[in-house]
Design a protein around this motif. Structure first.
Motif, PDB file in Angstrom:
ATOM      1  N   LEU A  10     -79.640  19.909  47.816  1.00 55.26           N
ATOM      2  CA  LEU A  10     -80.042  18.940  48.841  1.00 55.26           C
ATOM      3  C   LEU A  10     -80.071  17.533  48.262  1.00 55.26           C
ATOM      4  O   LEU A  10     -80.783  17.260  47.292  1.00 55.26           O
ATOM      5  CB  LEU A  10     -81.424  19.306  49.386  1.00 55.26           C
ATOM      6  CG  LEU A  10     -82.034  18.385  50.446  1.00 55.26           C
ATOM      7  CD1 LEU A  10     -81.157  18.352  51.696  1.00 55.26           C
ATOM      8  CD2 LEU A  10     -83.444  18.846  50.792  1.00 55.26           C
ATOM      9  N   ASP A  11     -79.294  16.646  48.862  1.00 58.21           N
ATOM     10  CA  ASP A  11     -79.238  15.242  48.467  1.00 58.21           C
ATOM     11  C   ASP A  11     -79.753  14.406  49.635  1.00 58.21           C
ATOM     12  O   ASP A  11     -79.015  14.112  50.577  1.00 58.21           O
ATOM     13  CB  ASP A  11     -77.795  14.867  48.098  1.00 58.21           C
ATOM     14  CG  ASP A  11     -77.643  13.396  47.723  1.00 58.21           C
ATOM     15  OD1 ASP A  11     -78.667  12.740  47.443  1.00 58.21           O
ATOM     16  OD2 ASP A  11     -76.494  12.914  47.700  1.00 58.21           O
ATOM     17  N   LEU A  84     -82.505  23.032  44.953  1.00 59.66           N
ATOM     18  CA  LEU A  84     -82.484  21.920  44.007  1.00 59.66           C
ATOM     19  C   LEU A  84     -82.285  20.646  44.809  1.00 59.66           C
ATOM     20  O   LEU A  84     -81.307  20.534  45.564  1.00 59.66           O
ATOM     21  CB  LEU A  84     -81.355  22.081  42.975  1.00 59.66           C
ATOM     22  CG  LEU A  84     -81.837  22.263  41.527  1.00 59.66           C
ATOM     23  CD1 LEU A  84     -82.619  23.550  41.419  1.00 59.66           C
ATOM     24  CD2 LEU A  84     -80.672  22.245  40.557  1.00 59.66           C
ATOM     25  N   ALA A  85     -83.199  19.698  44.679  1.00 60.01           N
ATOM     26  CA  ALA A  85     -83.133  18.438  45.417  1.00 60.01           C
ATOM     27  C   ALA A  85     -83.013  17.278  44.437  1.00 60.01           C
ATOM     28  O   ALA A  85     -83.606  17.303  43.351  1.00 60.01           O
ATOM     29  CB  ALA A  85     -84.375  18.263  46.288  1.00 60.01           C
ATOM     30  N   GLY A  86     -82.274  16.266  44.821  1.00 56.81           N
ATOM     31  CA  GLY A  86     -82.084  15.099  43.974  1.00 56.81           C
ATOM     32  C   GLY A  86     -83.130  14.030  44.242  1.00 56.81           C
ATOM     33  O   GLY A  86     -83.605  13.875  45.367  1.00 56.81           O
ATOM     34  N   VAL A  87     -83.479  13.288  43.197  1.00 65.21           N
ATOM     35  CA  VAL A  87     -84.369  12.130  43.307  1.00 65.21           C
ATOM     36  C   VAL A  87     -83.806  11.022  42.431  1.00 65.21           C
ATOM     37  O   VAL A  87     -83.154  11.292  41.418  1.00 65.21           O
ATOM     38  CB  VAL A  87     -85.814  12.447  42.867  1.00 65.21           C
ATOM     39  CG1 VAL A  87     -86.504  13.384  43.838  1.00 65.21           C
ATOM     40  CG2 VAL A  87     -85.851  13.012  41.447  1.00 65.21           C
ATOM     41  N   ALA A 119     -77.347  14.664  38.113  1.00 59.07           N
ATOM     42  CA  ALA A 119     -76.666  15.651  38.953  1.00 59.07           C
ATOM     43  C   ALA A 119     -75.251  15.190  39.287  1.00 59.07           C
ATOM     44  O   ALA A 119     -74.307  15.992  39.291  1.00 59.07           O
ATOM     45  CB  ALA A 119     -77.462  15.888  40.231  1.00 59.07           C
ATOM     46  N   ALA A 120     -75.091  13.894  39.574  1.00 58.83           N
ATOM     47  CA  ALA A 120     -73.757  13.372  39.890  1.00 58.83           C
ATOM     48  C   ALA A 120     -72.809  13.537  38.714  1.00 58.83           C
ATOM     49  O   ALA A 120     -71.631  13.874  38.885  1.00 58.83           O
ATOM     50  CB  ALA A 120     -73.858  11.902  40.298  1.00 58.83           C
ATOM     51  N   THR A 236     -73.278  14.148  43.807  1.00 59.39           N
ATOM     52  CA  THR A 236     -74.648  14.588  43.540  1.00 59.39           C
ATOM     53  C   THR A 236     -74.902  15.983  44.088  1.00 59.39           C
ATOM     54  O   THR A 236     -75.444  16.856  43.391  1.00 59.39           O
ATOM     55  CB  THR A 236     -75.653  13.590  44.135  1.00 59.39           C
ATOM     56  OG1 THR A 236     -75.521  12.336  43.460  1.00 59.39           O
ATOM     57  CG2 THR A 236     -77.081  14.082  43.961  1.00 59.39           C
ATOM     58  N   VAL A 237     -74.530  16.235  45.336  1.00 60.35           N
ATOM     59  CA  VAL A 237     -74.839  17.537  45.930  1.00 60.35           C
ATOM     60  C   VAL A 237     -74.038  18.654  45.253  1.00 60.35           C
ATOM     61  O   VAL A 237     -74.542  19.775  45.066  1.00 60.35           O
ATOM     62  CB  VAL A 237     -74.616  17.514  47.455  1.00 60.35           C
ATOM     63  CG1 VAL A 237     -73.142  17.500  47.828  1.00 60.35           C
ATOM     64  CG2 VAL A 237     -75.327  18.683  48.119  1.00 60.35           C
TER      65      VAL A 237
END
Length: 258
Positions: A10-11, A84-87, A119-120, A236-237
């Motif tokens: 999740l982005d 997994l979520a990005g920040v 992540a990216a 990222t995603v």
């Protein structure tokens, strides 16, 4: 991993939110916007739950996450095992808690956070474990972050919050700020690390990587190779999903202060 459960990346972006479920055919991509009725007039109110890549309206963020999960359930209704979520790297502890709480409340499963530029980098195939420094510029709609990655960690990072963007990336008046910020990242690296970082060049991800004018200005100012990643808006995603499949690696990645 149980065959009855599934994984999700999740982005949550300022302008667009992207998600990818294990086995999904494509990235689900929707505007990061919620329309709700106001109590005063009963008319519609447009709310953007994410600002500068961070949660600005927790209630609206819950609705956004719920809609994103519904997107992924269209073809797979199995319960989620892990998200997994990005920040942003610049996100504070409270910002990170807000993302984790919103996603966990709706998903009802384990939620892990990964810094988006890291992540990216994974999403575009960079070797993030390499001890040699690698430069990445992640150009989002609300926040731009330039980072140096070494040994599985973001070791230096600078960020610029954007008040306005265009469909192609930062507005023209913000371009010099992005370039100056990225040059500042280079200056922050130890002198001994700079030659290796410069030789390996700068990779640009995020929707703003499509902006050719930005790429030209970066090349002229930094005097090093600058390249836009393939499908940069999905870097990222896709990286989050790769890390979702390798939870041990995801747990090892993190920011390391010098």
């Amino acid at each position: 991993m149980s065959p009855t459960r599934r994984l999700m990346a999740l982005d949550l972006g300022t302008a667009r939110t992207r998600s990818l479920a294990l086995g999904g055919r494509a990235v689900a991509d929707r505007p990061s916007v919620i329309v709700r009725r106001t109590s005063a007039s009963g008319g519609p109110e447009v709310v953007w739950p994410i600002r500068h890549g961070m949660v600005a309206d927790p209630g609206a963020c819950l609705r956004l996450v719920r809609m994103v999960l519904q997107d992924t359930c269209l073809y797979d209704s199995r319960p989620l095992e892990r998200v997994l979520a990005g920040v942003p790297v610049a996100a504070s502890r409270s910002d990170r808690r807000a993302v984790q709480a919103a996603v966990a409340e709706i998903a009802g499963c384990e939620v892990r956070l990964v810094e988006e530029p890291l992540a990216a980098a994974v999403g575009v195939g960079l070797d993030v474990i390499d001890p040699r420094p690698r430069l990445l510029l992640d150009v989002g709609a609300g926040i731009v972050e330039a980072v140096a990655i070494e040994g599985g960690a973001v070791v230096e990072a600078v960020a610029l919050q954007l008040s306005a963007t265009t469909g192609a990336g930062p507005a023209a008046y913000a371009l010099e700020g992005v370039v100056d910020m990225t040059a500042g990242l280079l200056r922050r690296l130890p002198t001994a690390s700079r030659p290796a970082a410069r030789a390996r060049g700068l990779v640009v991800t995020g929707g703003g990587a499509h902006q050719e004018l930005l790429l030209r200005r970066l090349r002229a100012a930094l005097r090093l190779p600058v390249s836009a990643a393939p499908q940069p808006q999905h870097a990222t995603v896709r990286g989050l999903m790769r890390l979702c499949l390798r939870p041990a690696l995801a747990g090892d990645l993190g920011r390391r202060a010098r």
